[in-house]
Motif scaffolding. Structure first.
Motif, PDB file in Angstrom:
ATOM      1  N   PHE A 119       0.881  -1.175   0.000  1.00  0.00           N
ATOM      2  CA  PHE A 119       0.000   0.000   0.000  1.00  0.00           C
ATOM      3  C   PHE A 119       0.914   1.218   0.000  1.00  0.00           C
ATOM      4  N   LEU A 163       4.164   0.958   1.961  1.00  0.00           N
ATOM      5  CA  LEU A 163       4.110  -0.060   3.006  1.00  0.00           C
ATOM      6  C   LEU A 163       3.950  -1.461   2.434  1.00  0.00           C
ATOM      7  N   ALA A 188       2.481  -4.560   3.177  1.00  0.00           N
ATOM      8  CA  ALA A 188       1.551  -5.129   4.149  1.00  0.00           C
ATOM      9  C   ALA A 188       1.714  -6.643   4.223  1.00  0.00           C
ATOM     10  N   ASN A 230      -1.904  -7.467  15.576  1.00  0.00           N
ATOM     11  CA  ASN A 230      -2.631  -6.516  14.737  1.00  0.00           C
ATOM     12  C   ASN A 230      -1.711  -5.836  13.754  1.00  0.00           C
ATOM     13  N   ALA A 267      -0.442  -7.294  11.174  1.00  0.00           N
ATOM     14  CA  ALA A 267       0.513  -8.252  10.615  1.00  0.00           C
ATOM     15  C   ALA A 267       0.268  -8.491   9.129  1.00  0.00           C
ATOM     16  N   LYS A 310      -2.718 -10.022   8.014  1.00  0.00           N
ATOM     17  CA  LYS A 310      -3.540 -11.231   7.853  1.00  0.00           C
ATOM     18  C   LYS A 310      -4.752 -10.933   6.959  1.00  0.00           C
ATOM     19  N   THR A 311      -5.474  -9.884   7.325  1.00  0.00           N
ATOM     20  CA  THR A 311      -6.649  -9.520   6.538  1.00  0.00           C
ATOM     21  C   THR A 311      -6.259  -9.231   5.094  1.00  0.00           C
ATOM     22  N   THR A 312      -5.156  -8.513   4.947  1.00  0.00           N
ATOM     23  CA  THR A 312      -4.696  -8.176   3.602  1.00  0.00           C
ATOM     24  C   THR A 312      -4.412  -9.432   2.788  1.00  0.00           C
ATOM     25  N   GLN A 365     -13.528  -9.590   8.272  1.00  0.00           N
ATOM     26  CA  GLN A 365     -13.356  -9.061   9.628  1.00  0.00           C
ATOM     27  C   GLN A 365     -14.279  -7.865   9.815  1.00  0.00           C
TER      28      GLN A 365
HETATM   29  N1  ADP Z   1      -6.524  -0.430   2.072  1.00  0.00           N
HETATM   30  C1  ADP Z   1      -5.381  -0.154   2.755  1.00  0.00           C
HETATM   31  N2  ADP Z   1      -4.667   0.952   2.436  1.00  0.00           N
HETATM   32  C2  ADP Z   1      -3.518   1.226   3.083  1.00  0.00           C
HETATM   33  N3  ADP Z   1      -3.008   0.478   4.069  1.00  0.00           N
HETATM   34  C3  ADP Z   1      -3.673  -0.632   4.443  1.00  0.00           C
HETATM   35  C4  ADP Z   1      -4.897  -0.998   3.804  1.00  0.00           C
HETATM   36  N4  ADP Z   1      -5.346  -2.140   4.364  1.00  0.00           N
HETATM   37  C5  ADP Z   1      -4.433  -2.474   5.318  1.00  0.00           C
HETATM   38  N5  ADP Z   1      -3.436  -1.567   5.370  1.00  0.00           N
HETATM   39  C6  ADP Z   1      -2.255  -1.630   6.240  1.00  0.00           C
HETATM   40  O1  ADP Z   1      -1.645  -2.871   6.028  1.00  0.00           O
HETATM   41  C7  ADP Z   1      -1.192  -3.414   7.264  1.00  0.00           C
HETATM   42  C8  ADP Z   1      -1.792  -4.765   7.477  1.00  0.00           C
HETATM   43  O2  ADP Z   1      -3.165  -4.616   7.800  1.00  0.00           O
HETATM   44  P1  ADP Z   1      -4.129  -5.853   7.991  1.00  0.00           P
HETATM   45  O3  ADP Z   1      -3.967  -6.779   6.859  1.00  0.00           O
HETATM   46  O4  ADP Z   1      -5.479  -5.327   8.244  1.00  0.00           O
HETATM   47  O5  ADP Z   1      -3.567  -6.533   9.301  1.00  0.00           O
HETATM   48  P2  ADP Z   1      -4.222  -7.585  10.278  1.00  0.00           P
HETATM   49  O6  ADP Z   1      -5.468  -8.098   9.648  1.00  0.00           O
HETATM   50  O7  ADP Z   1      -3.179  -8.636  10.432  1.00  0.00           O
HETATM   51  O8  ADP Z   1      -4.479  -6.882  11.562  1.00  0.00           O
HETATM   52  C9  ADP Z   1      -1.552  -2.401   8.333  1.00  0.00           C
HETATM   53  O9  ADP Z   1      -0.411  -1.617   8.595  1.00  0.00           O
HETATM   54  C10 ADP Z   1      -2.631  -1.577   7.707  1.00  0.00           C
HETATM   55  O10 ADP Z   1      -2.603  -0.262   8.185  1.00  0.00           O
END
Ligand code: ADP
Ligand code: MG
Lengths: 255, 281, 287
Positions: free
Chosen positions: A20, A23, A25, A45, A47, A49-51, A92
């Motif tokens: 992103f 970053l 992710a 949090n 990490a 995972k969702t991404t 989530q």
């Molecule tokens: N759409 C997005 N745009 C920019 N940054 C994102 C976006 N989605 C997630 N991030 C960043 O990517 C990283 C991983 O997020 P995420 O996958 O939600 O982690 P988790 O689910 O493990 O808590 C975080 O630093 C988050 O801020």
């Protein structure tokens, strides 16, 4: 566990990287999921995972890497193609359709080819069969009492369960659950964990992202750990949880 | 009697036209600020054909097919853009359409097409055709609303991303809505050309597109009855305003604003609120 | 005509677009509203420019007064038009705005009459040799200079003042304005003031170039400025400015090469659609 070495995995994630802006992710994540398996996926949090789940299902495009489902490379497929090849994601951040009852939310997802073909959609009117499926799924996740309610009338914990029921209505081969226990009370979480534990079978496997380690420990035999977008550990649950790196990165913070 | 018939035919054409947009914007949630272009495509197609000797009834299908086909292409292009970008793209379609027509000598260019033949059966015939086609279209709309297509459209209109996570092929359904809606507009255009008997690029400009969109919004997005009533009212309003003809646009503009300010869910929204109130007591 | 002349014409037109588009893109960035009625303020600016110049003989005074008056009208338009419907879906505000714009054309016609009004003695009409034989009227040069000065001034305000910094932050992320301690409403009112004043300046400039104002003069700029801010990526100031100049130049060349296929205004939209097909979120946004 023997399945891991003998057969071909149902889902293979190979070197997926998602960025992103600047970053990273997710950084070269790789994992395999076998048929009839329940794989726990943990990490602090942020990490990624969702991404990673969103990349697997096709909501975001990774900068590199491959997703292979049942031997077929689906990296270039659209979301709807992936879903119809047998994947489902309970997000989530829940996304109920607010203008429909819970029953209609779930029955819609059970629509099968009527969701793919406008012609079939226009020629069919009856929702009865799908509503029956929806009713029994909602009962399974413990929402039998709220089937005719609208999502705006219900607390978060209920909607998390709706999200799971809706994903199940797709009858997925690979089910991705992103923190389904969050927002549930202790007994509710226990019930939901039991349900999740009963899901894997021949032709269905599950990846479970969860922060509730007590339940993860109870129901998952294998764990995958991610930290700052990178793979950190993988193996049998107790071994992984005993791993020093994991404790430092994850447990060290939360306990 | 002739006057009443003209007003009534106008009203029916407006209802058909508004319903065709209701399918795209109301049912499927895709804003279009260029719908008048498809009214124009149907009108030009039909007018050219009847001028070459075909009866009006025989031009309905070609008008729908050509409008629907161009609608398919515009729809396919619109799939790439969303929300405000979609609104402006379709607005561009509206300007592009009039711009192209202006430069086509074959279509009468700036001057438009005059001397469109009177439909067989005269005014009465046209009124009856408009009545039948409008009722038919509304029946199709009701049918769609109650079928799985309506169910799927509801989810796309509310949240495309969620719809696709459920496994809905959002693109195909949107395209289907575009084809059906633009074909409907083409049909309305065929009737319209023979109602006014003179058409030009300015008959299908941006203001016409906004007018029909406002019928859908004032009617209450997606509500079949609300949009029918709104289209009927808004289309006859100019007749009532004969006296203030000079200030027609002023009144119309203010009306749009006031409707948005005080009736943001439209007429359909009123009945919904009413139903909900009743449900709770 | 020489290519360079066509280019210069395009840049002049582009400067006018830039002045109009600036307010639009700021309003969009702040409120996510496509502010079509912005073009009414442009027209009002044009009328004030002609009327005040004719009354006082000073174009400078007319420009200044037009900008200030229209700036306040812009603030009022925010309060009356948008403030009550901010929580509604954006389409509602768009239609309301189009309604006001349609009505305003009639209001101009009723107040100032249906015919055009011209300067009694058109100012700045001397031709100047700017570049080896290329002659431009003073008015044209003034358009470019004024656009340049106003945009530089705004850039300075945006970077050096507390209000400007807070505004930039809240265009990027509306929630951030809260944390900067500057009142959100103050930011909105000042954006409407500046954006409208710039539109008025553009109106005065156009009245000068054409030596006339008429009730419908806002029609084309209103929709074209929307195309510009979309090209620029909606809400991006730099994107809108570059897109303005680009569109001015493209139109200028396009009318010469494709003039028999499409008129100038459809050309702009053909370009817009083409670009959006390749980059669905405008030229200057990532992704
Ligand atoms: N759409 C997005 N745009 C920019 N940054 C994102 C976006 N989605 C997630 N991030 C960043 O990517 C990283 C991983 O997020 P995420 O996958 O939600 O982690 P988790 O689910 O493990 O808590 C975080 O630093 C988050 O801020
Ligand atoms: Mg997460």
């Amino acid at each position: 566990m023997s399945a891991r070495t003998e057969t071909q995995p149902i889902l293979e994630v190979k070197d997926i990287t998602v960025t992103f802006g600047g970053l990273k992710a997710v950084d070269r994540a790789s994992l395999s999921l076998y048929d009839n398996e329940l794989l726990g996926f943990i990490g602090p949090n942020g990490a990624g995972k969702t991404t990673l789940m969103r990349a697997i299902i096709g909501m975001i495009t990774p900068v590199s890497g491959h997703i292979i489902l049942a031997g077929q490379d689906i990296s270039r497929c659209r979301i709807v193609e992936r879903i119809n090849l047998g994947m489902a994601l309970a997000q989530q951040i829940i996304k109920p359709l607010k203008d429909m009852t819970l029953l209609d939310n779930v029955a819609l997802a059970a629509g099968g080819d009527k969701l793919l073909s406008p012609v079939k959609a226009i020629l069919n009117r009856s929702r009865q069969q799908q509503q029956e499926v929806a009713n029994s799924l909602l009962r399974e996740v413990g929402l039998a009492h709220s089937v005719h309610k609208y999502p705006t009338e219900l607390p978060l914990g209920y909607l998390k369960r709706l999200e799971v029921a809706r994903a199940l209505a797709r009858q997925p081969k690979v089910l991705l659950l992103d923190e389904p226990l969050a927002g549930l009370s202790k007994t509710e979480a226990e019930g939901m964990a039991n349900l999740i534990m009963s899901l894997p079978r021949k032709g269905r496997s599950v990846i479970l992202i969860e922060h509730n380690l007590a339940q993860v420990r109870r129901i998952c035999k294998t764990l995958y750990v991610q930290h700052n977008g990178c793979h950190l550990a993988f193996g049998e649950t107790e071994d992984v949880l005993a791993n020093r790196d994991v404790q430092l990165a994850y447990l060290g913070k939360s306990e | 009697m002739a006057y009443e018939m003209i007003v009534l035919t106008n009203m029916l054409i407006a209802i058909l036209f508004a319903q065709s947009l209701n399918l795209i914007t109301g049912f499927c949630g895709q804003v279009s600020l260029g719908h008048a272009a498809f009214l124009g495509i149907g009108a030009y197609t039909s007018a050219m054909l009847t001028k070459s000797g075909l009866p009006l009834v025989a031009t309905f299908i070609p008008a729908m097919v050509i409008a629907g086909t161009i609608g398919l292409f515009v729809g396919a292009a619109s799939l790439r853009v969303r929300h405000d970008f979609l609104a402006i793209t379709t607005m561009g379609v509206s300007f592009l359409f009039t711009g192209i027509i202006r430069k086509q000598d074959m279509l009468g260019g700036e001057m438009g097409i005059a001397g469109i033949p009177s439909p067989e059966g005269g005014r009465v015939g046209l009124l009856l055709m408009a009545l039948c086609l409008t009722i038919l279209f509304i029946i199709v709309m009701i049918y769609i609303k109650r079928s799985w297509m309506g169910y799927v459209f509801d989810s796309i209109a509310e949240d495309e991303d969620t719809a696709s996570i459920i496994g809905i092929d959002v693109r195909r359904f949107k395209l289907f809505a575009f084809i059906l809606g633009t074909a409907g507009a083409g049909l309305a255009g065929a009737l319209y050309a023979h109602q006014v008997r003179f058409i030009g690029p300015d008959s299908f400009g941006f203001v016409e597109s906004v007018t029909v969109l406002s019928m859908v919004i004032v009617g209450g997005i997606g509500s079949i009855w609300g949009v029918t009533i709104a289209a009927a009212l808004l289309s006859v309003m100019p007749q009532f305003f004969q006296v203030i003809d000079d200030y027609k646009l002023l009144v119309y503009g203010m009306l749009l604003f006031l409707a948005m300010r005080f009736l943001p869910e439209g007429l359909g929204g009123l009945t919904k609120t009413f139903r909900k109130d009743r449900g709770q007591t | 005509m020489l290519a360079i002349e066509i280019l210069i014409q395009g840049l002049i037109q582009g400067s006018i677009y830039a002045l109009i588009a600036l307010g639009l893109t700021l309003v969009y960035g702040l409120l996510r509203i496509l502010h079509v009625a912005h073009a009414s303020l442009f027209t009002l600016g044009g009328y004030l420019g002609v009327l005040i110049t004719n009354a006082t003989g000073s174009l400078f005074l007319a420009l200044l007064l037009a900008m200030i008056i229209v700036g306040f009208v812009g603030m009022a338009s925010y309060r009356i038009l948008y403030y009550p419907i901010l929580s509604r879906p954006p389409l509602i505000a768009l239609i309301a705005s189009i309604g006001i714009f349609i009505a305003s054309e009639e209001v101009f016609r009723i107040i100032f009459g249906p015919f055009s009004i011209s300067y009694i003695s058109p100012p700045l009409q001397n031709q100047i040799d700017v570049f080896s034989g290329i002659m431009l009227s003073e008015a044209r040069i003034m358009v470019v200079l004024l656009a340049f000065i106003l945009l530089l001034g705004m850039n300075w305000l945006a970077r050096q003042t507390r209000l400007g910094i807070a505004t930039r932050a809240s265009v990027v992320d509306p929630d951030m304005a809260m944390s900067s301690g500057v009142n959100v409403e103050t930011i909105r009112y000042s954006i409407f003031f500046i954006g409208s004043a710039f539109a008025a300046a553009a109106g005065v400039m156009v009245s000068l170039l054409n030596n006339l104002v008429e009730p419908t003069m806002g029609a084309v700029p209103s929709y074209k400025a929307l195309a510009i801010i979309v090209l620029g990526g909606l809400g991006s100031v730099r994107g809108a400015l570059i897109a303005s100049l680009m569109l001015g130049v493209i139109e200028s060349f396009g009318t010469i090469y494709f003039g028999n296929l499409l008129d100038r205004d459809s050309l702009a939209f053909a370009f817009l659609i083409l670009v959006l097909m390749i980059r669905p979120k405008g030229i200057f946004t990532k992704g």
